[in-house]
Design a protein around this motif. Structure first.
Motif, PDB file in Angstrom:
ATOM      1  N   TYR A  49       0.658  -1.457  -0.111  1.00 21.60           N
ATOM      2  CA  TYR A  49       0.180   0.148  -0.054  1.00 21.60           C
ATOM      3  C   TYR A  49       0.803   1.331   0.112  1.00 21.60           C
ATOM      4  O   TYR A  49       0.658   2.145   0.931  1.00 21.60           O
ATOM      5  CB  TYR A  49      -1.114  -0.097   0.940  1.00 21.60           C
ATOM      6  CG  TYR A  49      -1.974  -1.246   0.905  1.00 21.60           C
ATOM      7  CD1 TYR A  49      -2.891  -1.318   0.150  1.00 21.60           C
ATOM      8  CD2 TYR A  49      -1.449  -2.322   1.728  1.00 21.60           C
ATOM      9  CE1 TYR A  49      -3.585  -2.385  -0.184  1.00 21.60           C
ATOM     10  CE2 TYR A  49      -2.346  -3.745   1.587  1.00 21.60           C
ATOM     11  CZ  TYR A  49      -3.266  -3.573   0.693  1.00 21.60           C
ATOM     12  OH  TYR A  49      -3.911  -4.630   0.579  1.00 21.60           O
ATOM     13  N   PHE A  57      -5.361  -1.190  -5.597  1.00 19.86           N
ATOM     14  CA  PHE A  57      -6.365  -2.057  -4.871  1.00 19.86           C
ATOM     15  C   PHE A  57      -7.665  -1.260  -4.971  1.00 19.86           C
ATOM     16  O   PHE A  57      -8.673  -2.160  -5.230  1.00 19.86           O
ATOM     17  CB  PHE A  57      -5.921  -1.992  -3.356  1.00 19.86           C
ATOM     18  CG  PHE A  57      -7.087  -2.648  -2.595  1.00 19.86           C
ATOM     19  CD1 PHE A  57      -7.213  -4.166  -2.667  1.00 19.86           C
ATOM     20  CD2 PHE A  57      -7.696  -2.110  -1.580  1.00 19.86           C
ATOM     21  CE1 PHE A  57      -8.220  -4.628  -2.140  1.00 19.86           C
ATOM     22  CE2 PHE A  57      -8.997  -2.718  -0.804  1.00 19.86           C
ATOM     23  CZ  PHE A  57      -9.014  -4.064  -1.191  1.00 19.86           C
ATOM     24  N   ILE A  60      -9.081  -2.650  -7.908  1.00 17.32           N
ATOM     25  CA  ILE A  60      -9.490  -4.029  -7.834  1.00 17.32           C
ATOM     26  C   ILE A  60     -10.881  -4.188  -7.137  1.00 17.32           C
ATOM     27  O   ILE A  60     -11.611  -4.955  -7.542  1.00 17.32           O
ATOM     28  CB  ILE A  60      -8.533  -4.608  -6.954  1.00 17.32           C
ATOM     29  CG1 ILE A  60      -7.258  -5.185  -7.689  1.00 17.32           C
ATOM     30  CG2 ILE A  60      -8.921  -6.031  -6.371  1.00 17.32           C
ATOM     31  CD1 ILE A  60      -6.116  -5.514  -6.612  1.00 17.32           C
ATOM     32  N   TYR A  66     -13.969  -9.077  -8.673  1.00 16.42           N
ATOM     33  CA  TYR A  66     -13.546  -8.905  -7.084  1.00 16.42           C
ATOM     34  C   TYR A  66     -15.015  -8.789  -6.316  1.00 16.42           C
ATOM     35  O   TYR A  66     -15.490  -7.618  -6.342  1.00 16.42           O
ATOM     36  CB  TYR A  66     -12.489  -7.890  -6.937  1.00 16.42           C
ATOM     37  CG  TYR A  66     -12.125  -7.951  -5.644  1.00 16.42           C
ATOM     38  CD1 TYR A  66     -11.109  -8.958  -5.297  1.00 16.42           C
ATOM     39  CD2 TYR A  66     -12.393  -7.070  -4.744  1.00 16.42           C
ATOM     40  CE1 TYR A  66     -10.129  -8.876  -4.142  1.00 16.42           C
ATOM     41  CE2 TYR A  66     -11.800  -7.094  -3.380  1.00 16.42           C
ATOM     42  CZ  TYR A  66     -11.093  -7.970  -3.110  1.00 16.42           C
ATOM     43  OH  TYR A  66     -10.231  -7.933  -1.780  1.00 16.42           O
ATOM     44  N   GLY A 172     -13.302  -5.469   5.178  1.00 18.56           N
ATOM     45  CA  GLY A 172     -12.533  -5.812   3.962  1.00 18.56           C
ATOM     46  C   GLY A 172     -11.815  -7.086   4.059  1.00 18.56           C
ATOM     47  O   GLY A 172     -11.014  -7.567   3.210  1.00 18.56           O
ATOM     48  N   SER A 173     -12.062  -7.844   5.217  1.00 19.03           N
ATOM     49  CA  SER A 173     -11.269  -9.152   5.457  1.00 19.03           C
ATOM     50  C   SER A 173      -9.650  -8.959   5.426  1.00 19.03           C
ATOM     51  O   SER A 173      -9.030  -9.723   4.892  1.00 19.03           O
ATOM     52  CB  SER A 173     -11.735 -10.074   4.459  1.00 19.03           C
ATOM     53  OG  SER A 173     -11.396 -11.458   4.925  1.00 19.03           O
ATOM     54  N   THR A 174      -9.173  -7.887   5.585  1.00 21.83           N
ATOM     55  CA  THR A 174      -7.800  -7.738   5.843  1.00 21.83           C
ATOM     56  C   THR A 174      -7.220  -8.502   6.951  1.00 21.83           C
ATOM     57  O   THR A 174      -6.033  -8.874   6.684  1.00 21.83           O
ATOM     58  CB  THR A 174      -7.571  -6.096   6.477  1.00 21.83           C
ATOM     59  OG1 THR A 174      -8.147  -5.077   5.754  1.00 21.83           O
ATOM     60  CG2 THR A 174      -6.161  -5.748   6.451  1.00 21.83           C
ATOM     61  N   ASN A 177      -5.064 -11.435   5.822  1.00 19.96           N
ATOM     62  CA  ASN A 177      -3.797 -11.339   5.304  1.00 19.96           C
ATOM     63  C   ASN A 177      -3.006 -12.202   6.496  1.00 19.96           C
ATOM     64  O   ASN A 177      -1.763 -12.612   6.103  1.00 19.96           O
ATOM     65  CB  ASN A 177      -3.373  -9.927   5.403  1.00 19.96           C
ATOM     66  CG  ASN A 177      -3.405  -9.221   3.995  1.00 19.96           C
ATOM     67  OD1 ASN A 177      -3.410  -8.225   3.787  1.00 19.96           O
ATOM     68  ND2 ASN A 177      -3.717 -10.050   3.105  1.00 19.96           N
ATOM     69  N   THR A 224      -5.155  -7.116 -10.902  1.00 20.87           N
ATOM     70  CA  THR A 224      -4.669  -7.650  -9.821  1.00 20.87           C
ATOM     71  C   THR A 224      -3.176  -8.037 -10.145  1.00 20.87           C
ATOM     72  O   THR A 224      -2.244  -7.969  -9.173  1.00 20.87           O
ATOM     73  CB  THR A 224      -5.479  -9.129  -9.285  1.00 20.87           C
ATOM     74  OG1 THR A 224      -6.527  -8.851  -9.148  1.00 20.87           O
ATOM     75  CG2 THR A 224      -4.802  -9.976  -8.016  1.00 20.87           C
ATOM     76  N   PHE A 227      -1.054  -5.045  -9.507  1.00 19.08           N
ATOM     77  CA  PHE A 227      -1.137  -4.751  -8.054  1.00 19.08           C
ATOM     78  C   PHE A 227       0.012  -5.549  -7.330  1.00 19.08           C
ATOM     79  O   PHE A 227       0.680  -5.178  -6.436  1.00 19.08           O
ATOM     80  CB  PHE A 227      -2.596  -4.923  -7.384  1.00 19.08           C
ATOM     81  CG  PHE A 227      -2.609  -5.112  -5.665  1.00 19.08           C
ATOM     82  CD1 PHE A 227      -2.593  -3.854  -5.135  1.00 19.08           C
ATOM     83  CD2 PHE A 227      -2.870  -6.254  -5.018  1.00 19.08           C
ATOM     84  CE1 PHE A 227      -2.623  -3.919  -3.708  1.00 19.08           C
ATOM     85  CE2 PHE A 227      -2.719  -6.358  -3.631  1.00 19.08           C
ATOM     86  CZ  PHE A 227      -2.634  -4.977  -2.994  1.00 19.08           C
ATOM     87  N   GLU A 293       1.177 -12.685  -0.767  1.00 20.61           N
ATOM     88  CA  GLU A 293       0.106 -12.229  -0.046  1.00 20.61           C
ATOM     89  C   GLU A 293      -0.538 -13.651   0.478  1.00 20.61           C
ATOM     90  O   GLU A 293      -0.720 -14.561  -0.509  1.00 20.61           O
ATOM     91  CB  GLU A 293      -0.968 -11.403  -0.740  1.00 20.61           C
ATOM     92  CG  GLU A 293      -2.208 -10.952   0.253  1.00 20.61           C
ATOM     93  CD  GLU A 293      -3.195 -10.045  -0.678  1.00 20.61           C
ATOM     94  OE1 GLU A 293      -3.176 -10.262  -1.490  1.00 20.61           O
ATOM     95  OE2 GLU A 293      -3.240  -9.083   0.340  1.00 20.61           O
TER      96      GLU A 293
HETATM   97  C1  AVJ Z   1      -7.280  -5.910   1.179  1.00 21.36           C
HETATM   98  C2  AVJ Z   1      -6.276  -7.868   2.007  1.00 21.36           C
HETATM   99  C3  AVJ Z   1      -8.530  -7.854   1.791  1.00 21.36           C
HETATM  100  O1  AVJ Z   1      -7.167 -10.260   0.324  1.00 21.36           O
HETATM  101  O2  AVJ Z   1      -8.615  -9.805  -0.988  1.00 21.36           O
HETATM  102  C4  AVJ Z   1      -6.861  -8.158  -3.495  1.00 21.36           C
HETATM  103  C5  AVJ Z   1      -6.004  -7.558  -1.071  1.00 21.36           C
HETATM  104  N1  AVJ Z   1      -5.071  -8.838  -2.957  1.00 21.36           N
HETATM  105  N2  AVJ Z   1      -6.627  -8.706  -4.582  1.00 21.36           N
HETATM  106  C6  AVJ Z   1      -7.716  -9.599  -0.440  1.00 21.36           C
HETATM  107  C7  AVJ Z   1      -6.119  -8.192  -2.246  1.00 21.36           C
HETATM  108  C8  AVJ Z   1      -5.306  -9.218  -4.106  1.00 21.36           C
HETATM  109  C9  AVJ Z   1      -7.376  -7.871  -0.217  1.00 21.36           C
HETATM  110  N3  AVJ Z   1      -7.500  -7.578   1.231  1.00 21.36           N
END
Ligand code: AVJ
Length: 333
Positions: A49, A57, A60, A66, A172-174, A177, A224, A227, A293
């Protein structure tokens, strides 16, 4: 109203502090170099980021493939009026908001209810994201007061100055990660800092058909992929390395055993990367990869386990019709 008075009003409603300086460039460099030079090469996902990365992002999140952002926002639109009615007077703390689209849904509901003032405390790794959000939010919502922190929520949760009970949002389901045990630690840590009655809202991406998952991380336009590759530009900037994004392929697949999408960058040819921060050049063979990731996908079982591990009380889990995404409300009891 003239420009100057408008400027003063705007300023008085926003304060932003950069706490990332506290971490220091030395620690960032050490973390990145160690991850790159380890036997299973990786780059911590938070380094996606930078300015361009945040913009990519956001691009995306608008892709047809997505589904997570769109689905989560639909859930938030449904629950926002109820949430603001119950907790609108609380400090709203958001971890890693990125853009301001989700808090906007809550503020929209607050505006609809004629709420006079809402205190919003975003904590994001990107200073630019915080600045942009603050600027846009004060323009759009007369009720909002912002206290922003450019900070890393994995290590700097304790610096938030709260004045009232808090509604902590982690959308956002962060959370995805992080490996499961690490995410439980993070949530335990968060729970320890919550006070009785505080609310925690957690957005989680759920397990779903493989083809849906796969195309969400392998979009047709290659956003993606861009990204993913851009993390190398971000790293180049942080450790003065000379990664060439053109020398890597984007790879994203669902690891069923670990219930997660994995993203990697695969070397197209043998290559060498230099940096004044390396003890030795980084040498990669064709086909060798850097893990950039993990994006974990969850079941209701996981949500129950969070309750057990954190001692938080589960109030509600809200999902969309297909149960592709969930937003769970926990309470500190
Ligand atoms: C922001 C971590 C929730 O995992 O879907 C989107 C990041 N990586 N496309 C995810 C992401 C590839 C996204 N997050």
């Amino acid at each position: 109203m003239n420009f100057i008075s408008q400027e003063i009003i705007r300023k008085s409603r926003v304060s932003i502090t950069n706490q990332l300086q506290e971490i220091g460039p030395g620690e960032v460099i050490e973390e990145i170099v160690a991850a790159l030079q380890s036997t299973r090469r990786s780059i911590p996902s938070k380094y996606f980021y930078n300015g361009t990365g945040s913009l990519l992002f956001e691009e995306i999140t608008r892709l047809e493939e997505y589904y997570p952002t769109r689905t989560e926002k639909a859930i938030l639109r449904q629950i926002a009026p109820g949430l603001m009615k119950q907790f609108g007077t609380y400090d709203i703390i958001e971890l890693g908001p990125g853009d301001h689209s989700k808090i906007s849904i809550l503020l929209q509901a607050a505006t609809g209810m004629n709420m006079k003032s809402v205190r919003y405390l975003p904590l994001d790794i990107s200073q630019q994201a915080i600045n942009n959000s603050a600027e846009n939010l004060v323009k759009a919502f007369s009720c909002v007061e912002i206290e922003g922190y450019a900070a890393d929520f994995t290590s700097q949760l304790d610096l938030i100055r709260r004045e009232k009970p808090a509604m902590i949002c982690f959308f956002g389901s962060t959370i995805g990660n992080f490996d499961w045990d690490v995410s439980l630690e993070l949530l335990q840590n968060l729970s320890n800092q919550m006070k009785k009655g505080d609310i925690f809202l957690l957005g989680m991406d759920m397990i779903k058909p493989l083809r849906v998952l796969h195309s969400a991380y392998n979009d047709a336009r290659g956003v993606t992929a861009a990204f993913n590759k851009n993390i190398l530009n971000s790293v180049n900037n942080l450790i003065q390395s000379d990664f060439n994004t053109g020398e890597f392929d984007h790879l994203a697949f669902f690891n069923k055993e670990k219930s997660r999408i994995e993203m990697h960058l695969v070397a197209k040819n043998d290559l060498t990367v230099h940096s004044p921060c390396f003890k030795e050049d980084l040498i990669m063979m064709q086909g060798e990869s850097i893990h950039t990731e993990n994006s974990h996908k969850y079941s209701t079982e996981h949500i129950r386990e969070i309750t057990g591990a954190t001692g938080l009380q589960l109030n509600h889990t809200h999902t969309d019709g297909r149960e592709w995404f969930s937003v769970t409300e926990f309470q500190k009891s």
